[in-house]
Design an enzyme around this catalytic site. Structure first.
Site, PDB file in Angstrom:
ATOM      1  CE  LYS A  20      -2.294  -1.095   3.746  1.00 30.25           C
ATOM      2  NZ  LYS A  20      -1.915  -2.475   4.097  1.00 30.25           N
ATOM      3  NE  ARG A  99      -5.639  -2.013   9.327  1.00 32.62           N
ATOM      4  CZ  ARG A  99      -4.645  -1.235   8.947  1.00 32.62           C
ATOM      5  NH1 ARG A  99      -4.861   0.033   8.682  1.00 32.62           N
ATOM      6  NH2 ARG A  99      -3.438  -1.721   8.829  1.00 32.62           N
ATOM      7  NE  ARG A 138       6.928  -3.658   6.105  1.00 34.48           N
ATOM      8  CZ  ARG A 138       5.607  -3.518   6.094  1.00 34.48           C
ATOM      9  NH1 ARG A 138       5.001  -2.897   5.090  1.00 34.48           N
ATOM     10  NH2 ARG A 138       4.880  -4.006   7.073  1.00 34.48           N
ATOM     11  NE  ARG A 170       5.186  -1.348  10.157  1.00 40.60           N
ATOM     12  CZ  ARG A 170       4.075  -1.290   9.430  1.00 40.60           C
ATOM     13  NH1 ARG A 170       4.058  -0.681   8.262  1.00 40.60           N
ATOM     14  NH2 ARG A 170       2.963  -1.837   9.870  1.00 40.60           N
ATOM     15  NE  ARG A 181       0.929  -5.402  11.059  1.00 40.66           N
ATOM     16  CZ  ARG A 181       2.047  -5.157  10.382  1.00 40.66           C
ATOM     17  NH1 ARG A 181       3.188  -5.693  10.768  1.00 40.66           N
ATOM     18  NH2 ARG A 181       2.021  -4.374   9.338  1.00 40.66           N
TER      19      ARG A 181
HETATM   20  P1  ATP Z   1       1.448  -2.212   5.864  1.00 37.90           P
HETATM   21  O1  ATP Z   1       1.967  -0.899   6.306  1.00 37.90           O
HETATM   22  O2  ATP Z   1       2.455  -3.254   5.660  1.00 37.90           O
HETATM   23  O3  ATP Z   1       0.526  -2.104   4.691  1.00 37.90           O
HETATM   24  P2  ATP Z   1      -0.578  -2.588   7.878  1.00 37.90           P
HETATM   25  O4  ATP Z   1      -1.681  -2.269   6.952  1.00 37.90           O
HETATM   26  O5  ATP Z   1      -0.790  -3.705   8.831  1.00 37.90           O
HETATM   27  O6  ATP Z   1       0.692  -2.871   7.083  1.00 37.90           O
HETATM   28  P3  ATP Z   1      -0.346   0.060   8.964  1.00 37.90           P
HETATM   29  O7  ATP Z   1      -1.449   0.560   8.099  1.00 37.90           O
HETATM   30  O8  ATP Z   1       0.961   0.700   8.880  1.00 37.90           O
HETATM   31  O9  ATP Z   1      -0.062  -1.445   8.752  1.00 37.90           O
HETATM   32  O10 ATP Z   1      -0.886   0.058  10.467  1.00 37.90           O
HETATM   33  C1  ATP Z   1      -0.072  -0.401  11.519  1.00 37.90           C
HETATM   34  C2  ATP Z   1      -0.923  -0.629  12.747  1.00 37.90           C
HETATM   35  O11 ATP Z   1      -1.595   0.587  13.114  1.00 37.90           O
HETATM   36  C3  ATP Z   1      -2.053  -1.640  12.569  1.00 37.90           C
HETATM   37  O12 ATP Z   1      -1.591  -2.954  12.787  1.00 37.90           O
HETATM   38  C4  ATP Z   1      -3.027  -1.172  13.653  1.00 37.90           C
HETATM   39  O13 ATP Z   1      -2.602  -1.567  14.936  1.00 37.90           O
HETATM   40  C5  ATP Z   1      -2.910   0.334  13.594  1.00 37.90           C
HETATM   41  N1  ATP Z   1      -3.887   0.921  12.644  1.00 37.90           N
HETATM   42  C6  ATP Z   1      -3.606   1.601  11.500  1.00 37.90           C
HETATM   43  N2  ATP Z   1      -4.728   1.968  10.869  1.00 37.90           N
HETATM   44  C7  ATP Z   1      -5.757   1.501  11.608  1.00 37.90           C
HETATM   45  C8  ATP Z   1      -7.181   1.527  11.466  1.00 37.90           C
HETATM   46  N3  ATP Z   1      -7.784   2.118  10.424  1.00 37.90           N
HETATM   47  N4  ATP Z   1      -7.922   0.927  12.424  1.00 37.90           N
HETATM   48  C9  ATP Z   1      -7.358   0.344  13.485  1.00 37.90           C
HETATM   49  N5  ATP Z   1      -6.035   0.268  13.672  1.00 37.90           N
HETATM   50  C10 ATP Z   1      -5.226   0.832  12.756  1.00 37.90           C
HETATM   51 MG    MG Z   2       1.545   0.904   5.386  1.00 37.34          MG
END
Ligand code: ATP
Ligand code: MG
Length: 227
Positions: A20, A99, A138, A170, A181
């Site tokens: 993403k 999400r 990563r 991370r 996750r």
């Molecule tokens: P990546 O960055 O690899 O795409 P990801 O989608 O799991 O991975 P991030 O979007 O960076 O990771 O989010 C990291 C963490 O932040 C999530 O695991 C969660 O704990 C929290 N988080 C981020 N966005 C949300 C959301 N919309 N709702 C709830 N928790 C969130």
């Molecule tokens: Mg991300």
């Protein structure tokens, strides 16, 4: 003479590690009129600052848990307002939000008074075995810039290309937390897909690498923006 390009208010969805962040930055380089917001990056910045939001976020993130829907919705609302993107004319991309269906529903009354809604949702579909291998490789910079030691290595090993600052792993990219996750992502996927499919705004792009996915993603977004 040509009509004005349309406004896109898009959500990019995909499993953790599906690309993403990488694809968003590639997209924005070609389409600088689109603004972007990554909830993961915002939370990591708050953690780095040691703010109250960061303290709350840290315990959830380190377990691989999602933060409460209401908390995330207010965070995103504040950010959209602070950036002044809520004028119904600004194109933006949300990475990492919504999400859950509850989060998607929270977003509706935030956008509606401005004559806005989410009009484009794209799911990045990458095979889980590819993702798992990718996470091992990563490394990230505090800005959110992402490197892959194999496919997208920094120019100087373990240093950010732009600032020269050190890269780090991370803390939630260890195998145990990552598994949590990934499971949470797939548990939420179907309901949120159904939610946006009903609105006719849902798209899926498949591929094993960001190089394969990017042209497909770009073509879809261009089509959406075309007057
Ligand atoms: P990546 O960055 O690899 O795409 P990801 O989608 O799991 O991975 P991030 O979007 O960076 O990771 O989010 C990291 C963490 O932040 C999530 O695991 C969660 O704990 C929290 N988080 C981020 N966005 C949300 C959301 N919309 N709702 C709830 N928790 C969130
Ligand atoms: Mg991300």
């Amino acid at each position: 003479m040509s009509a004005a390009a349309k406004t896109i208010r898009m959500v990019i969805m995909g499993a953790p590690g599906s690309g993403k962040g990488t694809l968003t930055s590639r997209l924005l380089k070609k389409l600088p009129q689109i603004h972007s917001l990554s909830t993961g990056d915002i939370l990591r910045q708050e953690i780095a600052k040691g703010s109250a939001i960061g303290t709350t976020a840290k315990s959830f993130i380190s377990r691989g848990d999602l933060l409460p829907d209401e908390f995330m919705a207010r965070l995103v609302e504040n950010e959209l307002q602070a950036q002044k993107w809520l004028d119904g004319k600004t194109s933006f991309l949300l990475d990492g939000f919504p999400r859950t269906v509850a989060q998607a529903e929270e977003l509706v009354p935030v956008l509606k008074p401005h004559g806005a809604d989410i009009n484009f949702v794209v799911e990045l579909s990458v095979p889980p075995e590819v993702i798992l291998e990718r996470i091992d490789n990563r490394w990230v910079h505090s800005s959110g810039r992402v490197y892959n030691l194999q496919y997208n290595p920094p120019k100087v090993p373990f240093k950010d290309d732009l600032t020269g600052e050190p890269l780090f792993k991370r803390p939630d990219d260890n195998p145990e937390t990552f598994k949590v996750r990934l499971d949470k992502y797939f548990a939420e996927l179907k309901p949120i897909r159904d939610y946006y499919e009903k609105q006719g705004v849902y798209h899926v792009v498949r591929g094993e690498t960001s190089d394969i996915i990017f042209p497909k993603l770009y073509a879809l977004v261009e089509k959406q923006l075309a007057p």
